[in-house]
Design an enzyme around this catalytic site. Structure first.
Site, PDB file in Angstrom:
ATOM      1  CE1 TYR A  11      28.334  44.686  55.063  1.00  0.00           C
ATOM      2  CE2 TYR A  11      28.811  43.071  53.349  1.00  0.00           C
ATOM      3  CZ  TYR A  11      29.491  43.837  54.504  1.00  0.00           C
ATOM      4  OH  TYR A  11      30.390  44.380  55.037  1.00  0.00           O
ATOM      5  CG  ASP A  50      10.568  42.821  41.921  1.00  0.00           C
ATOM      6  OD1 ASP A  50      10.696  41.848  42.861  1.00  0.00           O
ATOM      7  OD2 ASP A  50      11.516  42.970  41.117  1.00  0.00           O
ATOM      8  CG  PHE A  72      24.278  49.417  46.160  1.00  0.00           C
ATOM      9  CD1 PHE A  72      26.104  48.583  46.298  1.00  0.00           C
ATOM     10  CD2 PHE A  72      24.514  50.108  46.115  1.00  0.00           C
ATOM     11  CE1 PHE A  72      27.331  49.673  46.025  1.00  0.00           C
ATOM     12  CE2 PHE A  72      25.210  51.225  45.493  1.00  0.00           C
ATOM     13  CZ  PHE A  72      26.007  50.598  45.638  1.00  0.00           C
ATOM     14  CB  SER A 116      31.431  39.889  42.182  1.00  0.00           C
ATOM     15  OG  SER A 116      31.684  38.677  42.056  1.00  0.00           O
ATOM     16  CE1 TYR A 140      26.284  37.223  41.868  1.00  0.00           C
ATOM     17  CE2 TYR A 140      28.935  36.842  42.194  1.00  0.00           C
ATOM     18  CZ  TYR A 140      27.969  37.722  42.933  1.00  0.00           C
ATOM     19  OH  TYR A 140      28.152  38.675  42.822  1.00  0.00           O
ATOM     20  CE  LYS A 144      26.183  40.608  41.025  1.00  0.00           C
ATOM     21  NZ  LYS A 144      25.514  41.764  41.433  1.00  0.00           N
ATOM     22  CG  PHE A 168      38.353  41.343  44.301  1.00  0.00           C
ATOM     23  CD1 PHE A 168      38.786  41.850  44.120  1.00  0.00           C
ATOM     24  CD2 PHE A 168      39.502  39.853  44.529  1.00  0.00           C
ATOM     25  CE1 PHE A 168      38.731  41.139  42.276  1.00  0.00           C
ATOM     26  CE2 PHE A 168      39.837  39.317  43.060  1.00  0.00           C
ATOM     27  CZ  PHE A 168      40.065  40.049  42.101  1.00  0.00           C
ATOM     28  CG  LEU A 189      35.734  32.797  56.897  1.00  0.00           C
ATOM     29  CD1 LEU A 189      35.623  31.913  57.740  1.00  0.00           C
ATOM     30  CD2 LEU A 189      36.580  33.385  56.140  1.00  0.00           C
ATOM     31  NE  ARG A 220      37.653  33.392  48.131  1.00  0.00           N
ATOM     32  CZ  ARG A 220      37.860  32.038  47.665  1.00  0.00           C
ATOM     33  NH1 ARG A 220      39.791  32.059  47.524  1.00  0.00           N
ATOM     34  NH2 ARG A 220      37.206  30.862  47.310  1.00  0.00           N
TER      35      ARG A 220
HETATM   36  N1  UDP Z   1      34.034  29.791  54.303  1.00  0.00           N
HETATM   37  C1  UDP Z   1      34.302  28.444  55.268  1.00  0.00           C
HETATM   38  N2  UDP Z   1      33.424  28.228  55.604  1.00  0.00           N
HETATM   39  C2  UDP Z   1      32.211  29.590  55.650  1.00  0.00           C
HETATM   40  C3  UDP Z   1      31.671  30.282  54.846  1.00  0.00           C
HETATM   41  C4  UDP Z   1      33.038  30.693  54.326  1.00  0.00           C
HETATM   42  O1  UDP Z   1      35.313  28.417  55.161  1.00  0.00           O
HETATM   43  O2  UDP Z   1      31.042  29.198  56.807  1.00  0.00           O
HETATM   44  C5  UDP Z   1      35.723  30.110  53.589  1.00  0.00           C
HETATM   45  C6  UDP Z   1      34.791  30.044  51.570  1.00  0.00           C
HETATM   46  O3  UDP Z   1      34.714  28.869  50.823  1.00  0.00           O
HETATM   47  C7  UDP Z   1      36.019  30.925  51.208  1.00  0.00           C
HETATM   48  C8  UDP Z   1      36.446  32.173  52.150  1.00  0.00           C
HETATM   49  O4  UDP Z   1      35.597  31.485  53.498  1.00  0.00           O
HETATM   50  O5  UDP Z   1      36.979  30.259  50.534  1.00  0.00           O
HETATM   51  C9  UDP Z   1      35.220  33.124  51.788  1.00  0.00           C
HETATM   52  O6  UDP Z   1      33.720  32.811  51.908  1.00  0.00           O
HETATM   53  P1  UDP Z   1      32.495  34.011  51.849  1.00  0.00           P
HETATM   54  O7  UDP Z   1      31.695  33.069  51.275  1.00  0.00           O
HETATM   55  O8  UDP Z   1      32.905  35.036  52.456  1.00  0.00           O
HETATM   56  O9  UDP Z   1      32.816  34.543  50.565  1.00  0.00           O
HETATM   57  P2  UDP Z   1      33.631  34.024  48.980  1.00  0.00           P
HETATM   58  O10 UDP Z   1      34.664  34.097  48.382  1.00  0.00           O
HETATM   59  O11 UDP Z   1      32.382  33.408  48.020  1.00  0.00           O
HETATM   60  O12 UDP Z   1      32.945  35.625  48.007  1.00  0.00           O
END
Ligand code: UDP
Length: 329
Positions: A11, A50, A72, A116, A140, A144, A168, A189, A220
């Site tokens: 990505y 790899d 990355f 991260s 994870y 990092k 972030f 998300l 976030r």
């Molecule tokens: N989240 C959610 N539903 C989903 C995926 C993520 O409510 O299907 C929430 C997740 O709990 C977090 C925020 O969205 O609070 C961002 O999650 P993501 O996995 O995108 O990134 P992260 O914060 O884990 O790096």
């Protein structure tokens, strides 16, 4: 410059490859295609190997003179890292040491590392600056932080200069629409919300609505993938100018709740998005927001696509391309 992009088919890496080429740099992608996509690499040479394969790395560094390496290529799923820590320590840490050792052997001295916000663990205060304690709460995040610590030692001992960039919440897509986010399975998300908007998913789950935040859902700091790539280019200049190593937090400094992201997506797409209230996801802090003052001051970083509407609009253009092709992932 001649830049090696490790994970250039993923990505963020694929957006980096595109930007480097657009700025006139020569770029080579190294990827094992475990999660990346060949058609996401829109410029430069591609080498399939790899990071566990030290001989392949040595051969690659012998094949040309690289001015810098951007790394990355790592696994990114927090939950999986708890269930399968070996996979994370092996790839994200041990294989990264392989890459660093091959660089040292070849005399390549500039490295940009995708770190991260997970290095900080449960925040003691927000926004989070670089001085915030680093106590990752899952494998994870630990991998990092371990790489960041190794990098400090490699600088002192071998003169390997590095910049660790702590993302972030990376989101958005190429403003020209050529590439975007394509994880399989998708767990993030913004793409999940937009897949619900396009009809590729029936609904989106909201993981927890009883957090100590204004609307009860997690907050976030969403940062555009192109703004992250800008920071990588600036990091190369910074290393050249300073001859030292550093670590910077990258975010817009503004937090949005899960509900706010969904509402933004409804507005930007003009589509209904069905929501299913779901249990909390393990290991999710209530609020993660960056203090990126240091990156702005030291690197001269200035996010171009800070508005959440823009981030979502670019991701939506990409999702529409996908939905109309009927492709998965
Ligand atoms: N989240 C959610 N539903 C989903 C995926 C993520 O409510 O299907 C929430 C997740 O709990 C977090 C925020 O969205 O609070 C961002 O999650 P993501 O996995 O995108 O990134 P992260 O914060 O884990 O790096």
């Amino acid at each position: 410059m001649n830049v090696l992009v490790v994970g250039g088919a993923g990505y963020i890496g694929s957006h980096m490859v595109k930007m480097l080429a657009a700025r006139g740099h020569a770029v080579v992608t190294l990827d094992n295609f475990s999660t990346g996509h060949r058609d996401a690499v829109v410029a430069g040479r591609v080498v399939e190997a790899d990071l566990a394969d030290r001989a392949a790395l040595d051969a690659l560094f012998a094949s040309g003179r690289f001015d810098a390496v951007m790394h990355f290529a790592s696994f990114i799923q927090v939950g999986e890292s708890v269930r399968e820590p070996a996979k994370y320590y092996r790839n994200n840490f041990a294989n990264t040491l392989n890459l660093l050792d091959a660089m040292v052997a070849a005399g390549v001295t500039r490295f940009v590392f995708s770190s991260s916000a997970a290095v900080f663990g449960e925040p003691e205060r927000v926004p989070i600056d670089e001085a915030h304690p680093k106590r990752p709460i899952n494998p994870y995040g630990r991998t990092k932080l371990m790489v960041e610590e190794a990098l400090a030692d490699y600088d002192a001992a071998y003169g390997l200069r590095s910049v660790s960039l702590r993302y972030f919440n990376a989101a958005g897509a190429d403003p020209q629409g050529a590439i975007g986010e394509r994880h399989d399975p998708e767990t993030h998300l913004v793409p999940l919300v937009l897949q619900a908007a396009s009809g590729r998913r029936p609904s989106v789950a909201v993981f927890g609505d009883d957090y100590d935040t204004p609307d009860g859902t997690c907050v976030r700091d969403y940062i555009h993938v192109v703004d992250l790539c800008d920071a990588h280019l600036l990091a190369l200049d910074w290393m050249a100018a300073h001859g030292s190593s550093g670590a910077f937090n990258l975010g817009n400094g503004q937090g949005f709740s899960v509900r706010e992201v969904i509402d933004t997506a409804r507005r930007v797409t003009g589509r209904p998005i069905a929501v299913v209230a779901s249990p909390r996801r393990e290991g999710d802090p209530a609020r993660l927001v960056a203090d990126a003052t240091l990156a702005r001051r030291e690197l001269g970083w200035n996010p171009r696509f800070a508005a959440l509407d823009t981030i979502v609009a670019h991701a939506w253009a990409w999702e529409r391309t996908h939905a109309s092709r009927g492709t998965e992932g």
